[in-house]
Design an enzyme around this catalytic site. Structure first.
Site, PDB file in Angstrom:
ATOM      1  CG  HIS A 467      -2.148  -0.893   0.892  1.00 20.90           C
ATOM      2  ND1 HIS A 467      -2.884  -1.511   1.866  1.00 20.90           N
ATOM      3  CD2 HIS A 467      -2.697  -1.274  -0.276  1.00 20.90           C
ATOM      4  CE1 HIS A 467      -3.842  -2.221   1.306  1.00 20.90           C
ATOM      5  NE2 HIS A 467      -3.748  -2.096   0.009  1.00 20.90           N
ATOM      6  CD  GLU A 704     -25.677  18.399  -6.209  1.00 19.35           C
ATOM      7  OE1 GLU A 704     -24.653  17.735  -6.388  1.00 19.35           O
ATOM      8  OE2 GLU A 704     -25.914  19.012  -5.156  1.00 19.35           O
ATOM      9  CG  ASP A 728     -24.980  13.893  -6.273  1.00 18.10           C
ATOM     10  OD1 ASP A 728     -25.067  12.675  -6.058  1.00 18.10           O
ATOM     11  OD2 ASP A 728     -24.471  14.685  -5.465  1.00 18.10           O
TER      12      ASP A 728
HETATM   13  C1  PEP Z   1     -21.516  16.675  -7.768  1.00 17.17           C
HETATM   14  O1  PEP Z   1     -22.489  16.003  -7.382  1.00 17.17           O
HETATM   15  O2  PEP Z   1     -21.113  16.705  -8.952  1.00 17.17           O
HETATM   16  C2  PEP Z   1     -20.752  17.466  -6.792  1.00 17.17           C
HETATM   17  C3  PEP Z   1     -19.788  18.276  -7.169  1.00 17.17           C
HETATM   18  O3  PEP Z   1     -21.060  17.289  -5.473  1.00 17.17           O
HETATM   19  P1  PEP Z   1     -20.501  16.060  -4.577  1.00 17.17           P
HETATM   20  O4  PEP Z   1     -19.566  15.258  -5.439  1.00 17.17           O
HETATM   21  O5  PEP Z   1     -19.840  16.677  -3.402  1.00 17.17           O
HETATM   22  O6  PEP Z   1     -21.770  15.325  -4.249  1.00 17.17           O
HETATM   23 MG    MG Z   2     -23.282  16.355  -5.395  1.00 16.53          MG
END
Ligand code: PEP
Ligand code: MG
Length: 850
Positions: A467, A704, A728
Site C-alpha cells: 500500500h 445536480e 450527482d
Molecule cells: C456533484 O455532485 O457533482 C458534486 C460536485 O457534489 P458532490 O460530489 O460533493 O456530491
Molecule cells: Mg453532489
C-alpha cells in the site's frame, strides 16, 4: 459436573420489558450489535444492571457500555436516535472507567424531552455479540421495577465450552462457487465480503482448502489463501441467510463483471527483478516509475516496547478500546481527505485499515490474551502478529504484502496506547532530495513524509502492490522495492540514482553519470514547472474566449495546492470536512476560523462555499436523520439544512463573517425547486441584517438533480449563478448509484442524456444573464473540456492537480470547433460513443508528469 454460574442482569429502569423487535431502529431490531431486550421506561434514572466496569460512556451521554467481571459487555442505550440530542437532557453520575455496583445510578435523563425530540424512548439493553455471552433466559412482556431480574446469561467460557461439545452448527444455506476475483481474496475483496454482511442479520463462513473463515473477518478471509479459480463453499445462517449468500457469491464473482477495481490492481504489475548486477548497482522491482537523484536516509520502524503483564482485564480492555478509537478517528479523517486524484489510494488504504481495526478475529485474539492477564499492547501485538504470520505463510505474493498492513496497524495502535498522539510516529525532517530507504515502508510512515523534499523510496523488501508503494505512485514518487538487505547497509547521505524506469538503484554513481541524471530530473521538473507557471495566467481559449478554471477543495491544504497549480479561485468548497467525524456540530467560531484561513489562502480569488451537503452517503452522527430505505433519495443536501435551520443559520453567519479581499459566494446543494432557494435567501437576508453586513452575497445553486436541470430557467431567475454537479446529476439521470462497484464503468457523465441536461442548463443560464459553471468530476477531465465549452459552460472547477494540464489544453481550443463537437456529441446514443468522438477530436494533451 460443577454447576454453571450464570450472569444475572437486573432491570436498570422501571417500565415495560419488550422484545428488541419493537425497537424502531433496525440496528437494534435486527440485533446487529447483539441480542437482548428493551424497556419502555417510566423512570428516568438508568441504574447499573449488575456489578461491573463502565467501559464506555458515550460523548452524548445517552448510552453506556458496562463490562461484567466475567467479561460480558452490556450496552444500555437510552431511547432511539438520542445521539442527536448532543447530551441535552442527560446527566452523567459516574465517570467512564468507574467500577459500579448493581443498582448504582449511572445517568439521569429528561424523559419528556426524549419523548418529544427523539424517535422513541424505548431503551435497548444489548448483550454485545463480540463478548461471546449467551442469553439463557429473559423476562419479557411484563412490568419491571428497578432491580427486578431481567436476563440470565451464560458467560463466554460456558458458551464456548457448550459450543465445543456440540460441533459448530452446520449453516443451513450453502453454495459452492468458483472464485472469479482476478487476484483471489486479498485485502479489498476480503473487506468487500465482510462489508457485504455488515447490515445483514446472518452468520456466514467461507470454506476453502480445508480451512474455514468467519466471513466477517477480513484477516481470516485473507488467511484462507483463496486464489482466482478456487472453489469455495459459502455457508450462511440467520434471518438474512439467503441474502447473505447472494451478496457473498456476488462479491466473489465481481471480477467477472470487470468491477474488481482493487487497490492492488491499481498499481503497476510487479516486474521481475533483474539478476544482481555489478558493484554499485542494486536491481529491484519497479513499484512506481520515475527517476530520482538524491541522498539516502534510512527510516527505521519504531520497535515499541510493550510490557507483557497487564494491570487487570478491565483496564487493559478499556485502554485498547481507547487506542483503537483514537486510531479510528485518524483513519476516518484520512478516508475523507482531499479529493485530488493522488490521494484516492491513500483513502482506500485508510478504509482497508479501518476494516482491519475492527476485525473480529484480531479482537477475539487480543481479548483472549487480555483475559489471561496480558497488557493491551502485548495482546494487540500478539493478535496482529498471528494474523500477519498466517498471511506471510501464504504463497500468493499479494496476500503476503497485506501482512504489512497488519503490522502498520499494530504500530498505530501501539503508539496510540503509548500516548503518542493518535497513532502516528513522529516524522523525520527531510533534507532537499531525500531518497528514503526502509525495510518496508508503512502507509502511516509515508503519510508523515509527504512533501516536495521526498525524491524517491527504496525498500529492501516489500512488493509493488504494497500500500505504501501504491500511495507513493499516486503522489508521483519513484519507488523501487525488493532491493534486498544490502540497501539497508547504505550509510545515510550516500549519493543515489534511483532509476525506476530500468529497475536499478545506482549507488554513488560517477560524477558524470550523476550530472546527466540530475539534468534529466531537472528537465522533467522544469517541464512540470512550466505548465504550472503557465497555469498562473488567466485562462483563455486559442481564440481569446475567457474560461475561468477554479478548484474543488475540501481543506486549507487543498486551497494552497489550488493556488500553486494556478486555480483562479475555488468553485466548490465542500464544507463537509468540518461537520463529519464528530459528535457535535462545529460552532460558528470554528467554522469562521476555517473559512477565513481558506479565504486568506486564496487572496483575492473567488471562494465558493457550498452549504453542508449532509445525508445520503455522508451521514452525520449528531443529526437524528431518520433511517431511510434509499438515503440518496432522502433527506440530503439542502433538504437537511432546511430541516435543521439552526445548523444552516450558524453556517450562514460564519460565511457572512469572512473578512478581507476574498470574494465569497454561497452554493446550495441538491436543489430541486425555486422555493428552496427562496427559503435560503430569506434566512440569508435575515442573518445579513443581524450582522449589519451591507453587501449581499451571491447565491448559486447546484444543478445536480434532473429536476433542477429541467427547471434551470426558473432557478436562474431566483439565483445568481448555476454550478452543474455532474457526479450527482449522472447518478440521478442514469438511476445508477454513484458508489455501486458493478455500475462504476457505466456511470459516465458523458452519457448523452446527461449532456442534454447540461446543455439545457447552460443555455438557461446564458438567457438569464447568469453564470454557468461545472464543478462535478467531468470538469476535471481535460478530454471533456471542449465539449463543456461547446455546450456553453464558462467556468470549470476541477481538482487542483489537474489544473495546469486543463488550462494548457483549453488554451489550444477554438470555440467554434468546441460548438461543432458538442453538437455532434449530443447526437450520440451512448457514453462510449461520446468518448470515442472526443478521443478522435482531441489533440495530444500535455502530460504534466512526462
Ligand atoms: C456533484 O455532485 O457533482 C458534486 C460536485 O457534489 P458532490 O460530489 O460533493 O456530491
Ligand atoms: Mg453532489
Amino acid at each position: 459436573m460443577s454447576p454453571v454460574t450464570t450472569i444475572k442482569v437486573w432491570a436498570p429502569l422501571a417500565g415495560w420489558s419488550t422484545p428488541l423487535d419493537e425497537a424502531p431502529d433496525e440496528v437494534f431490531a435486527r440485533r446487529m450489535l447483539g441480542d437482548g431486550l428493551a424497556i419502555d421506561p417510566i423512570s428516568a434514572t438508568l441504574c447499573a444492571p449488575c456489578d461491573g466496569e463502565l467501559l464506555v460512556f458515550a460523548a452524548a451521554r445517552h448510552a453506556v457500555t458496562l463490562r461484567t467481571p466475567e467479561g460480558c459487555e452490556i450496552l444500555l442505550h437510552v431511547g432511539i436516535d438520542t445521539v442527536g440530542l448532543g447530551g441535552q437532557g442527560f446527566e452523567a453520575h459516574v465517570p467512564e472507567g468507574a467500577r459500579v455496583t448493581r443498582g448504582e445510578p449511572l445517568l439521569s435523563f429528561d424523559l419528556d424531552l426524549i419523548a418529544r425530540r427523539a424517535k422513541s424512548v424505548l431503551t435497548p439493553i444489548i448483550i454485545s455479540a463480540d463478548s461471546g455471552c449467551r442469553i439463557l433466559k429473559r423476562n419479557l412482556d411484563r412490568a419491571v421495577a428497578v432491580g427486578d431480574l431481567l436476563m440470565e446469561l451464560a458467560p463466554a467460557a460456558v458458551s464456548r465450552a457448550a459450543a465445543a461439545l456440540d460441533p459448530a452448527p452446520a449453516l443451513p444455506h450453502t453454495r459452492r462457487v468458483t472464485v472469479a476475483l482476478e487476484h483471489g481474496i486479498h485485502a479489498r475483496p476480503a473487506a468487500r465480503l465482510a462489508g457485504a454482511l455488515r447490515s445483514l442479520a446472518a452468520e456466514a463462513r467461507l470454506t476453502a482448502h480445508g480451512r474455514e473463515a468467519n466471513a466477517r473477518s477480513t484477516v481470516a478471509l485473507m488467511a484462507l489463501g483463496v486464489r482466482h479459480g478456487d472453489v469455495v463453499e459459502i455457508g450462511a445462517g440467520g434471518p438474512d441467510a439467503a441474502v447473505a449468500l447472494d451478496a457473498l457469491a456476488a462479491a466473489l464473482g465481481a471480477a467477472r463483471a470487470g468491477a474488481a477495481a482493487t487497490i492492488a490492481g491499481s498499481a503497476p504489475a510487479p516486474v521481475a527483478a533483474p539478476p544482481r548486477a555489478a558493484d554499485g548497482l542494486l536491481p529491484g522491482v519497479i513499484a512506481s516509475r520515475g527517476l530520482a537523484v538524491g541522498e539516502a536516509l534510512q527510516l527505521r520502524r519504531p520497535e515499541l516496547a510493550v510490557a507483557e503483564r497487564g494491570g487487570g482485564a478491565s483496564e487493559e480492555s478499556a485502554a485498547l478500546a481507547r487506542a483503537r478509537a483514537a486510531v479510528r478517528v485518524r483513519l476516518e479523517r484520512r478516508t475523507m481527505a482531499a479529493d485530488g486524484e493522488g490521494t484516492q489510494p491513500a483513502r482506500d488504504v485508510a478504509a482497508a485499515h479501518l476494516q482491519l481495526l475492527d476485525d473480529p478475529e484480531l479482537l477475539d485474539g487480543a481479548r483472549a490474551s487480555i483475559a489471561h492477564g496480558k497488557s493491551a499492547g502485548f495482546a494487540w501485538r500478539a493478535a496482529v502478529r498471528a494474523g500477519a504470520a498466517a498471511l506471510q505463510a501464504l504463497q500468493d505474493a499479494r496476500l503476503r504484502e497485506r501482512a504489512d498492513d497488519l503490522l502498520d496497524l499494530e504500530t498505530q495502535v501501539l503508539l496510540a496506547l503509548a500516548g503518542s498522539g493518535p497513532g502516528a510516529a513522529p516524522a523525520p525532517q527531510l533534507a532537499e532530495n531525500t531518497i528514503v530507504i526502509a525495510r518496508e515502508l508503512l502507509p502511516s510512515q509515508l503519510a508523515g513524509l509527504e512533501g516536495p523534499r521526498l525524491a524517491g523510496i527504496c525498500m529492501a523488501a516489500g512488493g509493488a502492490t504494497s500500500h505504501a508503494a501504491i500511495i507513493a505512485a499516486a503522489m508521483g514518487i519513484p519507488v523501487l522495492v525488493a532491493l534486498g538487505p544490502e540497501v539497508l547497509s547504505l550509510p545515510d547521505g550516500t549519493a543515489l540514482l534511483l532509476d525506476a524506469e530500468r529497475g536499478v538503484l545506482e549507488i554513488a554513481p560517477a560524477g558524470e553519470r550523476l550530472a546527466r541524471a540530475r539534468a534529466a530530473v531537472a528537465a522533467r521538473r522544469a517541464q512540470h514547472a512550466a505548465l504550472q507557471a503557465a497555469a498562473q495566467r488567466e485562462c483563455r481559449t486559442a481564440d481569446g474566449t475567457r474560461i475561468e478554471v477554479l478548484a474543488n477543495i475540501g481543506s486549507l491544504a487543498e486551497a494552497r495546492a489550488a493556488v500553486q497549480n494556478g486555480a483562479e479561485g475555488c468553485g466548490l468548497l465542500r464544507t463537509e470536512f468540518l461537520f463529519l467525524d464528530r459528535q457535535t456540530p462545529p460552532t460558528r467560531e470554528e467554522q469562521s476560523h476555517e473559512y477565513q484561513r481558506i479565504a486568506d489562502a486564496l487572496g483575492e480569488r473567488p471562494l465558493t462555499i457550498r452549504t453542508l451537503d449532509a445525508g445520503g452517503d455522508k451521514p452525520i452522527a449528531y443529526l437524528p436523520l431518520p433511517p431511510e430505505d434509499n438515503p440518496a433519495l432522502g433527506l440530503r443536501g439542502i433538504r437537511t439544512s432546511l430541516a435543521y435551520p439552526q445548523l444552516l443559520r450558524t453556517q450562514l453567519q460564519a460565511v457572512l463573517g469572512i473578512q478581507g479581499p476574498a470574494h465569497c459566494r454561497l452554493l446550495l446543494p441538491m436543489i430541486t425547486d425555486a422555493d428552496e432557494i427562496h427559503a435560503v435567501r430569506e434566512l440569508l437576508e435575515e442573518v445579513r441584517r443581524e450582522l449589519g453586513r451591507a453587501v449581499p452575497i451571491d447565491l448559486g445553486v447546484m444543478i445536480e438533480t434532473p429536476a433542477s436541470a429541467v427547471l434551470a430557467a426558473r432557478l436562474a431567475d431566483a439565483a445568481d449563478f448555476l454550478s452543474i454537479g455532474t457526479n450527482d446529476l449522472t447518478q440521478y439521470t442514469l438511476a445508477m448509484d454513484r458508489g455501486h462497484p458493478q455500475l462504476a464503468a457505466r456511470l459516465d457523465a458523458l452519457h448523452p442524456a446527461v449532456l442534454h441536461l447540461i446543455a439545457g442548463a447552460a443555455q438557461a443560464a446564458s438567457e438569464h444573464g447568469c453564470h454557468a459553471a461545472v464543478c462535478g468530476g467531468l470538469a476535471s477531465e481535460p478530454l471533456a473540456a471542449p465539449l463543456l465549452i461547446g455546450l456553453g459552460v464558462h467556468e470549470l472547477s476541477a481538482v487542483p492537480t489537474v489544473i495546469p494540464q486543463l488550462k494548457a489544453h483549453i488554451g489550444s481550443l477554438r470555440v467554434a470547433d468546441c460548438r461543432a463537437l458538442a453538437a455532434r456529441a449530443l447526437m450520440q446514443g451512448s457514453a462510449a460513443a461520446v468518448r470515442a468522438l472526443l478521443a478522435r477530436a482531441a489533440p495530444p494533451l500535455p502530460d504534466p508528469h512526462a
